[in-house]
Design a protein around this motif. Sequence first.
Motif, short mmCIF file in Angstrom:
data_model
loop_
_atom_site.label_atom_id
_atom_site.label_comp_id
_atom_site.label_asym_id
_atom_site.label_seq_id
_atom_site.Cartn_x
_atom_site.Cartn_y
_atom_site.Cartn_z
N LEU A 3 0.61 -1.07 0.19
CA LEU A 3 0.05 -0.46 0.58
C LEU A 3 1.08 0.69 -0.26
O LEU A 3 0.28 2.65 0.45
CB LEU A 3 -0.70 -0.11 1.59
CG LEU A 3 -2.12 -1.06 1.42
CD1 LEU A 3 -2.80 -0.84 2.48
CD2 LEU A 3 -2.99 -0.98 0.39
N THR A 4 2.60 0.95 -0.21
CA THR A 4 2.44 1.81 -0.04
C THR A 4 3.45 3.05 -1.60
O THR A 4 4.49 3.16 -1.48
CB THR A 4 4.15 1.35 0.81
OG1 THR A 4 4.46 0.29 0.16
CG2 THR A 4 4.03 1.39 2.16
N GLN A 5 3.47 2.07 -2.16
CA GLN A 5 3.53 2.53 -3.37
C GLN A 5 2.86 4.06 -4.18
O GLN A 5 1.54 4.86 -3.81
CB GLN A 5 3.07 1.37 -4.87
CG GLN A 5 1.88 1.40 -4.94
CD GLN A 5 1.01 0.50 -5.88
OE1 GLN A 5 2.10 0.01 -6.69
NE2 GLN A 5 0.21 -0.71 -5.47
N PRO A 6 3.68 4.70 -5.08
CA PRO A 6 3.30 6.09 -5.23
C PRO A 6 2.51 6.37 -5.99
O PRO A 6 2.83 7.21 -6.64
CB PRO A 6 4.63 6.58 -5.56
CG PRO A 6 5.74 5.52 -6.28
CD PRO A 6 4.67 4.70 -6.15
N THR A 7 0.96 5.38 -6.17
CA THR A 7 0.31 5.80 -6.95
C THR A 7 -0.76 6.82 -6.20
O THR A 7 -1.47 6.36 -5.64
CB THR A 7 -0.20 4.46 -7.51
OG1 THR A 7 -0.75 4.03 -6.65
CG2 THR A 7 0.43 3.83 -8.36
N VAL A 8 -1.26 7.65 -6.57
CA VAL A 8 -2.12 8.96 -6.57
C VAL A 8 -3.82 8.15 -6.69
O VAL A 8 -4.17 8.25 -7.73
CB VAL A 8 -2.19 9.91 -7.87
CG1 VAL A 8 -3.13 11.12 -6.97
CG2 VAL A 8 -0.94 10.76 -8.09
N THR A 9 -3.92 7.08 -5.82
CA THR A 9 -5.55 6.80 -5.52
C THR A 9 -5.97 7.96 -4.91
O THR A 9 -6.01 9.43 -5.34
CB THR A 9 -5.26 5.81 -4.47
OG1 THR A 9 -4.62 6.17 -3.29
CG2 THR A 9 -4.20 4.74 -5.01
N PRO A 10 -7.69 7.48 -5.54
CA PRO A 10 -9.02 8.48 -4.97
C PRO A 10 -8.64 8.83 -3.61
O PRO A 10 -8.52 10.43 -3.16
CB PRO A 10 -10.33 8.47 -5.55
CG PRO A 10 -9.75 7.52 -6.31
CD PRO A 10 -8.58 6.43 -6.07
N SER A 11 -8.17 7.59 -2.66
CA SER A 11 -8.27 8.46 -1.40
C SER A 11 -6.85 8.92 -0.93
O SER A 11 -7.05 9.87 -0.22
CB SER A 11 -7.61 7.16 0.00
OG SER A 11 -6.53 6.21 -0.90
N ARG A 12 -5.52 9.40 -1.55
CA ARG A 12 -4.90 9.57 -0.89
C ARG A 12 -5.02 11.91 -1.63
O ARG A 12 -5.17 12.82 -1.53
CB ARG A 12 -3.41 9.59 -1.89
CG ARG A 12 -2.34 10.15 -2.00
CD ARG A 12 -1.45 9.55 -2.66
NE ARG A 12 0.33 10.38 -2.66
CZ ARG A 12 0.83 10.22 -1.73
NH1 ARG A 12 0.93 9.45 -0.91
NH2 ARG A 12 1.60 10.63 -2.49
#
Length: 689
Positions: A3-12
């Motif tokens: 869960l730490t990969q730097p993809t920009v998720t909606p939650s982020r």
Amino acid sequence: MNLTQPTVTPSRRLLRALHDHPRRALVALFLFVVVAGAVGGPVAGALRSDGGFAPGDADSVRAVERIEAATGLQPSPGVVLLVETPPGSGDDPVEAAADTLAGIDGVARTDVAGAAPDGTSALVVGTLAADADEEATARAALDAFADDDGVTVGGGAVVGVQLGEQIGQDLARAETFAFPVLILLSLLVFGGRAAVLPLAVGVTTVLGTFLALTGINQVYGVSVFALNLIIGLGLGLAIDYTLFLLTRYREELDRQGPTLGAVLTTMRTAGRTVVFSAATVAVALATLLVFPMGFLRSMGLSGAVVAVVAAAAALVVSPMIFGLWGAKLARRRTSDGAEGRWYHVSHAVMRRPGLIAVATAAVMLVLAAPALRTAWTPVDGTIVPPGQSARVVSDTVEGEYGGTGTTPVTIAVDGDGAAELARQASGLPGVVAPAEAADLGGGVWQVDLEVTGDPAGEDARAVVTDVRELAADSGVDALVAGPAADFIDQQAAIADSLPLAAALLVLLTILVLWLMTGSVVLPVKAVVMNALTVGVALGALTWIYQDGRLTGLLGYTPNGGIEPTNFLIAAAVVFALSTDYGVFLLGRIKEARESGEPEREAVAVGLGRTGAVVTAAALLLAVAIGAFSSSEISFIQQIGIATAIGVLVDAFVVRSLLVPALMGLMGKWNWWAPMWLRRVHDRIGVSER
């Protein structure tokens, strides 16, 4: 999964928006709270104040429906008037009261039920129409005789109204007591402006739950008793979740400073733990939906909703406050929590884990022992506070009239055989007078049996059982109604549903904890420890309420037992909150272990970082929900006291002694799971790394 990969998720993206624009987010939150209060606030006056203690499809309920369909009348009086008859007054006060009662909408028939042996009072009973609005009729009766000191108004319909009013008064009293204490304790525990966080989340949780229940109540009638659970549990969980998030954020402030990264790490670790905690609480309370009683379903549904709303509120509001104040939320003095008192306590416990585990479990079993001798009692007149008019009428009828004005056992017969059944039933032990079958029309007959003892007492319950056996043996289509029949049907429904509810509670709790930890040992241990905590809390209920202790302090009337649905609710709430605290501790232990700490060191680090948090949260939650021990309704008292005892025992005994002792004793076996199950968890489970 990573869960730490730097993809920009909606939650982020959401967290970034809440953190970077906190003032805009807080304005939106304020608008939501205003709307939720305006739309959801009135739901308190729309909830059901009657019934819900017997299954909707029980024979006793169907008997009432059969009689109402045939006559258009309710089978027993809904309003009972206690009319004073001073010497020389004759029948005038009684006739006047009967005429006034007859003129109230919803009252279909009035009868004079008898006079006291000393001639100082008489009873007038009002039978309501089957389609009458009980609450409106009861309020009209109370208003009609409000200025008449010679008439006291009671009866089943009035009980519902006065209980609803009493709940409102109790809530106001509890809030008046609890809020100042909670604010003071929050200032001490959270520190400075951080004390705003639990207040904001608590208000959002309670009003958000009211908003949700407004919609739910349109589909399924929720009991008014749920209000107490919503407010107490809502405030308690808001404190728990915000304290855990704030503690972790302060740790990240020391490492990363007031950055978005500190918020992201907090929400990825502590935020995820909050989600698991809410899931376990919601699952535990949702198991009450298995039971067919409306009262239990209302409490289970409300509890599950408030757990979900509390987590959502904490996860949304906390980033706003973190973004608004950032470094101003830092601890006044920095220290490594793992090196503190709880860290050393954990190591001290693990030096003698077997002895401490055995001793702690033995003490808890002794304290839980009174729960094994619990006697079940039905809902009766003692639920109403002594000062209410319905309680005065109930006590007077029982003490001076020998139960006159009530119909303990009513038989509704469809078709032939009513006369013969009435003759046979009249000869049963406990029946004090011959009974006759009354033709209600449409092939339906009614038989009323006068029975010795309390309306739901042992004699009445024996008569109900005997009548049902007589009807079954003779092939008569007879349904039995009355308080005793309600109680028998309630107990039967609980006995039928309890195995499934218990199995779901255990299996779903184990599933959620397995998803979190990957272990099958830790979830099983958690369930066992929760059961011990529940036993201690329920043992205290039996020791106090069944044995009639602390009556002067708590102001209740003992009736020799505990109402079974209340017992189940207290057990579910305590079990849920025990799992809640267990999740907090296990989350930090798992994180420390995955970072490379040895087994015992990981336990000590986890307890060091959560011990103070859990104990502080337990104290605050005990105040929030324990305040309802000031209620004048014994139902509410019992839930408040059981919950307060349960969370304090869990925080100060189970998490401080039993958990580290057992984890130290089992070492790496705490994390054992079959290889095939571990492979499944590697795909769908959660890692803190």
